[in-house]
Design a protein around this motif. Sequence first.
Motif, PDB file in Angstrom:
ATOM      1  N   CYS A 221       0.856  -1.182   0.000  1.00 29.19           N
ATOM      2  CA  CYS A 221       0.000   0.000   0.000  1.00 29.19           C
ATOM      3  C   CYS A 221       0.896   1.237   0.000  1.00 29.19           C
ATOM      4  CB  CYS A 221      -0.912   0.006   1.223  1.00 29.19           C
ATOM      5  SG  CYS A 221      -2.080   1.379   1.248  1.00 29.19           S
ATOM      6  N   THR A 222       0.745   2.083  -0.991  1.00 29.79           N
ATOM      7  CA  THR A 222       1.606   3.259  -1.133  1.00 29.79           C
ATOM      8  C   THR A 222       1.043   4.503  -0.473  1.00 29.79           C
ATOM      9  OG1 THR A 222       0.564   3.879  -3.230  1.00 29.79           O
ATOM     10  CG2 THR A 222       2.472   2.388  -3.333  1.00 29.79           C
ATOM     11  N   GLY A 223      -0.286   4.514  -0.227  1.00 24.05           N
ATOM     12  CA  GLY A 223      -0.921   5.747   0.198  1.00 24.05           C
ATOM     13  C   GLY A 223      -1.240   6.607  -1.017  1.00 24.05           C
ATOM     14  N   SER A 224      -1.777   7.790  -0.783  1.00 25.70           N
ATOM     15  CA  SER A 224      -2.138   8.679  -1.885  1.00 25.70           C
ATOM     16  C   SER A 224      -1.975  10.119  -1.436  1.00 25.70           C
ATOM     17  CB  SER A 224      -3.581   8.423  -2.326  1.00 25.70           C
ATOM     18  OG  SER A 224      -4.481   8.682  -1.257  1.00 25.70           O
ATOM     19  N   GLY A 225      -2.251  11.049  -2.336  1.00 22.92           N
ATOM     20  CA  GLY A 225      -2.131  12.466  -2.008  1.00 22.92           C
ATOM     21  C   GLY A 225      -0.792  13.027  -2.429  1.00 22.92           C
ATOM     22  N   GLN A 226      -0.196  13.865  -1.565  1.00 23.79           N
ATOM     23  CA  GLN A 226       1.066  14.523  -1.867  1.00 23.79           C
ATOM     24  C   GLN A 226       1.991  14.461  -0.660  1.00 23.79           C
ATOM     25  OE1 GLN A 226      -0.609  18.402  -2.907  1.00 23.79           O
ATOM     26  NE2 GLN A 226      -0.126  18.047  -5.077  1.00 23.79           N
ATOM     27  N   VAL A 227       3.300  14.574  -0.941  1.00 23.06           N
ATOM     28  CA  VAL A 227       4.292  14.585   0.119  1.00 23.06           C
ATOM     29  C   VAL A 227       5.251  15.734  -0.151  1.00 23.06           C
ATOM     30  CG1 VAL A 227       5.793  12.957  -1.103  1.00 23.06           C
ATOM     31  CG2 VAL A 227       6.023  13.234   1.359  1.00 23.06           C
ATOM     32  N   ARG A 228       5.666  16.424   0.900  1.00 20.89           N
ATOM     33  CA  ARG A 228       6.576  17.553   0.743  1.00 20.89           C
ATOM     34  C   ARG A 228       8.017  17.076   0.909  1.00 20.89           C
ATOM     35  NH1 ARG A 228       6.101  22.799   0.497  1.00 20.89           N
ATOM     36  NH2 ARG A 228       3.880  22.715   1.033  1.00 20.89           N
ATOM     37  N   LEU A 233       6.151  19.942  -3.400  1.00 18.26           N
ATOM     38  CA  LEU A 233       5.134  18.916  -3.240  1.00 18.26           C
ATOM     39  C   LEU A 233       5.225  17.902  -4.370  1.00 18.26           C
ATOM     40  CD1 LEU A 233       1.986  20.970  -2.127  1.00 18.26           C
ATOM     41  CD2 LEU A 233       3.283  19.316  -0.775  1.00 18.26           C
ATOM     42  N   LEU A 234       5.274  16.631  -4.011  1.00 21.90           N
ATOM     43  CA  LEU A 234       5.338  15.558  -4.996  1.00 21.90           C
ATOM     44  C   LEU A 234       4.142  14.635  -4.802  1.00 21.90           C
ATOM     45  CD1 LEU A 234       9.117  14.540  -4.826  1.00 21.90           C
ATOM     46  CD2 LEU A 234       8.004  16.039  -6.495  1.00 21.90           C
ATOM     47  N   PRO A 235       3.700  13.986  -5.874  1.00 25.14           N
ATOM     48  CA  PRO A 235       2.587  13.034  -5.728  1.00 25.14           C
ATOM     49  C   PRO A 235       3.033  11.787  -4.993  1.00 25.14           C
ATOM     50  CG  PRO A 235       3.467  12.951  -7.960  1.00 25.14           C
ATOM     51  CD  PRO A 235       4.165  14.095  -7.269  1.00 25.14           C
ATOM     52  N   VAL A 236       2.074  11.120  -4.357  1.00 26.67           N
ATOM     53  CA  VAL A 236       2.324   9.854  -3.664  1.00 26.67           C
ATOM     54  C   VAL A 236       1.795   8.716  -4.529  1.00 26.67           C
ATOM     55  CG1 VAL A 236       1.766   8.475  -1.632  1.00 26.67           C
ATOM     56  CG2 VAL A 236       2.250  10.914  -1.372  1.00 26.67           C
ATOM     57  N   PRO A 237       2.595   7.667  -4.793  1.00 22.08           N
ATOM     58  CA  PRO A 237       3.969   7.487  -4.317  1.00 22.08           C
ATOM     59  C   PRO A 237       4.928   8.458  -4.995  1.00 22.08           C
ATOM     60  CG  PRO A 237       3.426   5.754  -5.880  1.00 22.08           C
ATOM     61  CD  PRO A 237       2.153   6.517  -5.624  1.00 22.08           C
ATOM     62  N   ALA A 238       5.972   8.855  -4.266  1.00 21.59           N
ATOM     63  CA  ALA A 238       6.974   9.757  -4.816  1.00 21.59           C
ATOM     64  C   ALA A 238       7.595   9.119  -6.057  1.00 21.59           C
ATOM     65  CB  ALA A 238       8.052  10.030  -3.766  1.00 21.59           C
ATOM     66  N   PRO A 239       8.061   9.941  -7.002  1.00 21.84           N
ATOM     67  CA  PRO A 239       8.591   9.389  -8.266  1.00 21.84           C
ATOM     68  C   PRO A 239       9.633   8.298  -8.086  1.00 21.84           C
ATOM     69  CG  PRO A 239       8.369  11.768  -8.432  1.00 21.84           C
ATOM     70  CD  PRO A 239       8.044  11.411  -7.007  1.00 21.84           C
ATOM     71  N   ALA A 240      10.571   8.474  -7.158  1.00 19.64           N
ATOM     72  CA  ALA A 240      11.588   7.439  -6.950  1.00 19.64           C
ATOM     73  C   ALA A 240      10.962   6.167  -6.403  1.00 19.64           C
ATOM     74  CB  ALA A 240      12.674   7.944  -5.998  1.00 19.64           C
ATOM     75  N   THR A 241       9.999   6.321  -5.504  1.00 24.87           N
ATOM     76  CA  THR A 241       9.316   5.148  -4.946  1.00 24.87           C
ATOM     77  C   THR A 241       8.574   4.393  -6.043  1.00 24.87           C
ATOM     78  OG1 THR A 241       9.033   6.331  -2.851  1.00 24.87           O
ATOM     79  CG2 THR A 241       7.665   4.379  -3.202  1.00 24.87           C
ATOM     80  N   ALA A 242       7.899   5.146  -6.914  1.00 27.11           N
ATOM     81  CA  ALA A 242       7.151   4.514  -8.009  1.00 27.11           C
ATOM     82  C   ALA A 242       8.078   3.714  -8.911  1.00 27.11           C
ATOM     83  CB  ALA A 242       6.402   5.580  -8.812  1.00 27.11           C
ATOM     84  N   LEU A 243       9.266   4.260  -9.190  1.00 29.55           N
ATOM     85  CA  LEU A 243      10.226   3.529 -10.019  1.00 29.55           C
ATOM     86  C   LEU A 243      10.709   2.269  -9.319  1.00 29.55           C
ATOM     87  CD1 LEU A 243      12.428   6.343 -11.593  1.00 29.55           C
ATOM     88  CD2 LEU A 243      10.965   4.734 -12.805  1.00 29.55           C
ATOM     89  N   LEU A 244      11.008   2.384  -8.033  1.00 28.32           N
ATOM     90  CA  LEU A 244      11.499   1.224  -7.289  1.00 28.32           C
ATOM     91  C   LEU A 244      10.453   0.123  -7.192  1.00 28.32           C
ATOM     92  CD1 LEU A 244      13.321   3.189  -4.472  1.00 28.32           C
ATOM     93  CD2 LEU A 244      14.421   1.547  -6.003  1.00 28.32           C
ATOM     94  N   ARG A 256      -4.694   9.244   2.785  1.00 26.58           N
ATOM     95  CA  ARG A 256      -4.000  10.276   2.023  1.00 26.58           C
ATOM     96  C   ARG A 256      -2.718  10.673   2.773  1.00 26.58           C
ATOM     97  NH1 ARG A 256      -6.342  12.268  -2.216  1.00 26.58           N
ATOM     98  NH2 ARG A 256      -5.157  14.252  -2.106  1.00 26.58           N
ATOM     99  N   ALA A 257      -1.705   9.904   2.562  1.00 27.60           N
ATOM    100  CA  ALA A 257      -0.387  10.133   3.164  1.00 27.60           C
ATOM    101  C   ALA A 257       0.596   9.206   2.483  1.00 27.60           C
ATOM    102  CB  ALA A 257      -0.415   9.880   4.668  1.00 27.60           C
ATOM    103  N   GLU A 258       1.879   9.508   2.618  1.00 30.69           N
ATOM    104  CA  GLU A 258       2.907   8.626   2.070  1.00 30.69           C
ATOM    105  C   GLU A 258       3.123   7.460   3.036  1.00 30.69           C
ATOM    106  OE1 GLU A 258       7.330   9.064   0.150  1.00 30.69           O
ATOM    107  OE2 GLU A 258       7.005   9.883   2.154  1.00 30.69           O
ATOM    108  N   LEU A 259       2.806   6.262   2.586  1.00 30.61           N
ATOM    109  CA  LEU A 259       2.960   5.082   3.421  1.00 30.61           C
ATOM    110  C   LEU A 259       4.214   4.286   3.073  1.00 30.61           C
ATOM    111  CD1 LEU A 259      -0.733   3.786   3.603  1.00 30.61           C
ATOM    112  CD2 LEU A 259       0.476   5.338   5.161  1.00 30.61           C
ATOM    113  N   LYS A 293       3.253   8.172  12.441  1.00 28.79           N
ATOM    114  CA  LYS A 293       1.947   8.831  12.318  1.00 28.79           C
ATOM    115  C   LYS A 293       0.831   7.923  12.821  1.00 28.79           C
ATOM    116  CE  LYS A 293       3.200  11.692   8.314  1.00 28.79           C
ATOM    117  NZ  LYS A 293       2.869  12.021   6.910  1.00 28.79           N
ATOM    118  N   GLU A 294      -0.258   8.548  13.209  1.00 27.94           N
ATOM    119  CA  GLU A 294      -1.432   7.801  13.661  1.00 27.94           C
ATOM    120  C   GLU A 294      -2.578   8.033  12.684  1.00 27.94           C
ATOM    121  OE1 GLU A 294      -2.523   7.213  17.585  1.00 27.94           O
ATOM    122  OE2 GLU A 294      -0.703   8.063  18.469  1.00 27.94           O
TER     123      GLU A 294
END
Length: 454
Positions: A221-228, A233-244, A256-259, A293-294
């Motif tokens: 599970c990657t989460g969704s939304g954006q991460v700073r 601000l980058l989309p979730v998953p972050a570009p490097a995470t998406a490639l990996l 809506r968070a980076e997981l 995070k909770e």
Amino acid sequence: RQRPLTPLTSVRIRYGSPQKLPRHVSRQLSFFLQVNVANPGNVKYNRDASSENGGIPMKTLYLDCGMGAAGDMLTAALLELTLDRDAALAELNAIGIPHVTYSYETVSRCGIRGTHMSVKVDGQEESDAMHHHHHHEDHHHSVLEQIAHMVGHLALPEAVKQDILAVYQLLAEAESRVHGVPVTQIHFHEVGTMDALADIAAVCLLLHRLGPEQIIASPVCTGSGQVRCAHGLLPVPAPATALLLQGVPVYSGTIRAELCTPTGAALLKHFVTRFGEMPVMTVNTVGYGMGTKEFDTANCLRAFWGETENTDNQVWELNCNLDDMTAESIAFAMEVLLRAGALDVWAAPITMKKSRLGTLLTVLCRPANREEMAALLLRHTTTIGVREHACRRYTLSRTAGVTSTPYGDVRYKTSQGYGVTRTKYEYEDLARIAADHKLSLAQVQAILKDIQPE
């Protein structure tokens, strides 16, 4: 309350002196105690016990990534699987990462107790922004080569160092593609470097100590939304995470968070044997690695440690008779079959009808690959038919590693099971040493004979 146990490295024989145990025996005995003493009531571990279908129980780690994956969560979950957490923590703090201190605490998320891992660099706690520790400017950063130099001076087994560098290579390659710059120009923020190195080193060392024969993970599970991060601000998953995570089953979920962080993704990519549902397994211990995070859902990564039945004992044998192919053509067909995933391919001389000399070409493959192998035989040979039959086999479990020698690092493979343990150095490394030092292969083998692989 169960008393923590420390891994055994020696045993006292009655009326005798302490006897040093070989490392593989020590690990098996420690695992035996973990199953039978630290976790009473579980099925007894018997390394040589054969299952009904002839398989051998495999030490299996299953990672539940339903709330993503991050380095600190993986570390905490693995720490919960150890026999003595304080001893494991002391070992982590002794590996020598500059200015880094590890600590852990027991926390609760949605009523579930687990372990939260903390990494401090010069007393500074890691933050979300530090998970995105890449950059490609030239001020106060540690480059990949410097990280390799730093890793080389850590108090870690050589195999663990190689794992750390492999994970960093995956991170650097992903960042290189994202930013469109060569891998050699990827830099890492100083604090972020120490934080990431601490997480990566901890996971690599704890897995090395645990010694799973296979690691399986759920869809991530990657989460969704954006991460700073440093770039905005980058989309979730972050570009490097998406490639990996390319080639890995993933989903966004409802949070809506980076997981899943880049570090977590790189660790999964390097270590996980396959992704999928939890296999049928005898679970001995479950570790809960808690995130910072909770959410409405328990923010944890679960690690299930136990045994699965080794079902890798059924194979298919496909063969055909050939009497009108050259040796070069047969060799080419064999190479094609091996590249396509055949377990083994061999040719044997036969006498066919009318006393013609011919060749029996045989392919050994897994059940899922047999149609592909049959198609390749029909395409790359002159046969007009392929025979097949199912086989069952008894195999030793195999692990690979790297050990340090006076001539440099040498790779090796260890096979064990059914009361047998044997270790063999890789031929390519032995041949390289022989060529570099003007020695015969037999001389190199004799020199390395008494070196105990790490």
